[in-house]
Design an enzyme around this catalytic site. Structure first.
Site, PDB file in Angstrom:
ATOM      1  CG  ASP A 199      -2.194   0.813   0.989  1.00 58.55           C
ATOM      2  OD1 ASP A 199      -2.339   1.411  -0.097  1.00 58.55           O
ATOM      3  OD2 ASP A 199      -3.043   0.839   1.895  1.00 58.55           O
ATOM      4  CD  GLU A 251       0.186   6.128  -3.411  1.00 54.45           C
ATOM      5  OE1 GLU A 251      -0.613   5.247  -3.776  1.00 54.45           O
ATOM      6  OE2 GLU A 251       0.420   6.396  -2.200  1.00 54.45           O
ATOM      7  CG  ASP A 280      -8.037   4.527  -0.782  1.00 51.91           C
ATOM      8  OD1 ASP A 280      -7.870   3.302  -0.938  1.00 51.91           O
ATOM      9  OD2 ASP A 280      -7.323   5.207  -0.027  1.00 51.91           O
TER      10      ASP A 280
END
Length: 793
Positions: A473, A476, A537
């Site tokens: 996860d 970024e 998301d």
């Protein structure tokens, strides 16, 4: 000075300094904002060098040099209108005799294949050659012998079986043609402008703030040309008219222009694609500033540009030959992943697994998200001892019952994390200019071999416990102004961080478990080699669902075969009416995961919904031989499983306009239902006949208003397709691959399909012919240990 005058002075100073503040080499105004390089190419303080003429060229090697004309960006005024223009300018260096007014710098063209060329240009002296590119499988060769050369008046021509390239000498231009002689695109020179509106030619900028340089590669756009790709972009599918910033960020959803997965690659409906081989920020201006120009504003001080020619399939095959094709993930990964944010305990996991089996919901993966540590979100790679009595036994028991275990983690460590001190003491983090941490969190530096060893030890311990997949996860937020262990800054490392992150976990999983599988959110060019990635998301809304599909289609056009998304959206409890519509879209994606804010388990929505949920998921398991064979075929060619219509039908103009339906593999077309209460929708069908998977009704090509069936989506099968199916089981480990049912769609004389056994991964062609009213299978080359039965749909 009066207060009003002071205010005006302050505003004037701010206006003059704003371009510097926004410069790509300077700080972002807000952390996580995508970098936009446009201001660097319209700043009065900067110096611009316009590609002008071919100063030298050796046609035998493809090496030469280009003269660049020094210019400035200046206002141009007529009556009551002021615009910008490039004007020649004198040297501003001292002593002038020591520097070139109009520099002559290296240029080369290489021929990677009969469909691919590579253009390289430098804007200054190159002293340090970077490490081998992580984006490429290997450095490609130069196959110049596959191209026939001839000198032409004022230039040079190279021609292969599939393309032609012309290099003009004065003005310098590179022109690209297909094998029929149709011009696909060409570079833009200052003389290319056909109107009054000044527009930027092929150039590079030298910033006044620090003398750093970036390339602006500018090409022509043709009438009706459409542009696709750039990564998992959620904005309009066709990028013409848009400005796309390729900078990895967390967009906090799918309703903005930000991207978890930017990829410096795009393809055109004109028959070409381009790969900008760099990890710096890029701004792609696809006819946004000027309708006839594609402006590739590349942060890098050198240009390394690959150009591919052909249909979409050809282009993707060439691009993924260069950057890598997605290997096949394990069979179990194609089953249902059940998750929520989050299961907190062993009891939670065992209870959900037991209910899934008791309620006959086929499932293969149980995912523990942020809550398996002692403190929610505080990643320390240890199961909470207060809530997991014996995590290793739980993982083993779940596997026995057909469930693989997936665990969440991330590479950021808050100060309260017990690992924070160890990470900072050992110097495993990305540093700022003073050697400290740039943020409050410590971010692992994956250019540091010591960090990689430390991280592999943490992840490896979990995999050796029996964990089957790691959720990779975030990724970024690598510090843009950070200093990395390889002596590069975030300007070059920020976008590369997801690729390094993906690779470490994927390689380790392959090493320990023998399987190529992760569950990742961020990416860059080359990340497709480390499947798989999900869409982030998404908002739990109709618009979130539709934007998610656009993102998946765009990413698929960048070489990503495998992709998934959070069914029902992530951000809120999913309304049942949305869950019903999103579920078939998720089941008919390569990978299928229910995840997001609780509840996600079907029984929490009542018996009717649970029965519906079961029916949809059973469809996926029933189609598993089709899913697996199509995945293998797509993996071999760099094609997406969630596929834009024009990939299969490039000669159909209508196919290039569709962004709200898709092909699942080559033979099944899916048109999701995006609006509440909608029971029919307009569906565009490409060439041929199409059969409704649920009703058997036959449709011709073109537009149709089609009603949903029991499953709330439009699902059609191409006439002439053979769809291999299997008896449903509760997990993929219990599927009986020795008995396969081949379902033939259409009433033609012959039909075809593909089949692949998971234990050997050999792709077989299926052919059937009609003998009277019965279908006969041509069994040559098919596995002998499989009993095939054939019937019409």
């Amino acid at each position: 000075m009066k207060r009003g005058q002071l205010t005006k002075l302050i505003l004037l100073i701010f206006a003059l300094q704003l371009p510097l503040l926004l410069s790509a080499q300077n700080q972002q105004l807000l952390m996580n904002n995508p970098i936009n390089l446009t201001p660097d190419f319209r700043d009065y303080l900067n110096t611009y060098f316009l590609a002008d003429s071919l100063a030298s060229f050796n046609p035998a090697t493809g090496n030469g040099s280009v003269k660049w004309r020094r210019s400035r960006y200046t206002p141009a005024h007529a009556f009551n209108y002021t615009q910008h223009a490039f004007r020649p300018m004198p040297q501003n260096e001292f002593p002038a005799s020591e520097y070139e007014q109009d520099p002559v710098l290296p240029f080369s063209i290489e021929f990677v294949s009969t469909r691919s060329i590579r253009i390289k240009m430098n804007t200054g002296t190159v002293v340090h050659e970077p490490e081998a590119s992580l984006m490429l499988v290997q450095e490609p060769g130069n196959h110049m012998n596959d191209w026939q050369y001839r000198a032409i008046e004022g230039g040079h021509e190279y021609k292969s079986a599939h393309a032609k390239v012309i290099i003009r000498e004065n003005p310098w231009m590179v022109e690209l043609y297909d094998s029929d002689g149709k011009m696909l695109t060409k570079t833009r020179h200052n003389s290319s402008n056909k109107g009054f509106c000044a527009n930027m030619p092929f150039a590079f900028v030298r910033r006044a703030s620090d003398y750093s340089r970036s390339v602006g590669a500018v090409f022509e756009i043709s009438p009706d040309e459409k542009i696709f790709g750039g990564g998992e972009s959620f904005t309009a599918f066709n990028k013409y008219g848009q400005k796309v910033n390729l900078y990895t960020c967390d967009p906090n959803g799918v309703e903005t222009a930000g991207m978890y997965k930017p990829v410096p690659f795009f393809m055109s409906s004109r028959g070409y694609g381009m790969f900008m081989h760099t990890s710096t920020p890029i701004t792609c201006d696809f006819g946004n500033t000027y309708g006839a120009s594609t402006r590739l504003l590349i942060g890098d001080e050198s240009l390394d540009l690959f150009i591919f020619v052909g249909d979409p399939k050809d282009i993707l095959d060439e691009y993924t030959d260069l950057t890598g094709k997605a290997p096949m993930p394990p069979l179990w990964s194609f089953g249902l992943w059940m998750s929520r944010i989050t299961y907190f305990s062993e009891a939670d996991g065992r209870n959900v697994a037991a209910k899934l089996r008791a309620n006959r919901i086929p499932t293969d993966v149980l995912h523990f998200d942020t809550g398996w540590f002692e403190t929610d979100w505080r990643c320390d790679y240890e199961f909470a001892p207060s809530r997991f009595d014996d995590a290793e036994k739980m993982i083993s028991d779940l596997k026995t019952d057909g469930f693989r275990t997936c665990l969440w983690q991330l590479p950021y460590f808050v100060p309260k994390n017990k690992l924070f001190g160890e990470i900072t003491e050992k110097g495993l983090y990305v540093k700022n200019a003073k050697g400290n941490i740039p943020f409050e969190d410590a971010v692992l530096d994956f250019t540091n071999p010591a960090t990689i060893d430390w991280y592999r030890d943490k992840i490896g311990t979990l995999l050796r416990m029996g964990v089957s997949a790691i959720k990779v996860d975030f990724g970024e937020a690598a510090p843009y102004t950070g200093i990395y262990d390889n002596d590069r800054t975030g300007f070059y490392e920020h976008n590369l961080y997801p690729l390094r992150y993906n690779k470490i976990v994927s390689d380790l999983t392959q090493e320990i478990n023998g399987e190529r599988i992760i569950w990742a959110r961020s990416s860059w060019a080359g990340s497709q080699r480390y499947p798989l990635h999900w869409g982030g998301d998404a908002e739990s809304s109709d618009m979130g669902m539709q934007a998610q599909l656009r993102g998946g289609l765009s990413l698929g056009l960048c070489g990503f075969t495998f992709w998934s998304h959070d069914i029902g959206g992530f951000t809120q409890r999913t309304p049942e009416i949305l869950y019903r519509r999103w579920l078939p879209f998720g089941a008919l994606s390569s990978h299928t995961r229910c995840h997001g804010q609780p509840p996600k388990e079907p029984w929490d929505y009542g018996d009717d919904f649970q029965d519906y949920f079961r029916k949809v998921i059973e469809m996926k398991y029933h189609l598993m031989p089709y899913v697996y064979a199509q995945s293998k075929a797509a993996s071999d060619k760099g094609l997406p499983m969630v596929r834009a219509l024009f990939v299969e039908y490039p000669d159909d103009p209508g196919a290039w306009t569709i962004d709200n339906e898709y092909l699942f593999g080559s033979d099944i077309l899916v048109a999701p239902i995006f609006e509440e209460g909608q029971t029919t929708r307009q569906v565009y069908l490409p060439k041929g006949q199409w059969i409704d998977y649920q009703t058997g009704k036959v449709y011709a090509e073109g537009w149709h208003d089609i009603s949903i069936g029991e499953i709330e989506a439009i699902i059609l099968v191409r006439a002439g397709a053979v769809i291999p199916t299997i008896k449903v089981a509760q997990s993929t480990q219990d599927l009986d691959w020795s008995n396969i049912e081949l379902v033939v769609y259409g009433d033609g004389a012959a039909a075809s399909g593909q089949f692949c056994l998971p234990n050997d991964n050999v792709l077989h062609e299926i052919k059937v012919n009609k003998r009277g009213k019965r279908w006969q299978l041509e069994e040559m080359g098919l596995p002998e240990n499989v009993d095939f039965t054939v019937h019409a749909n």
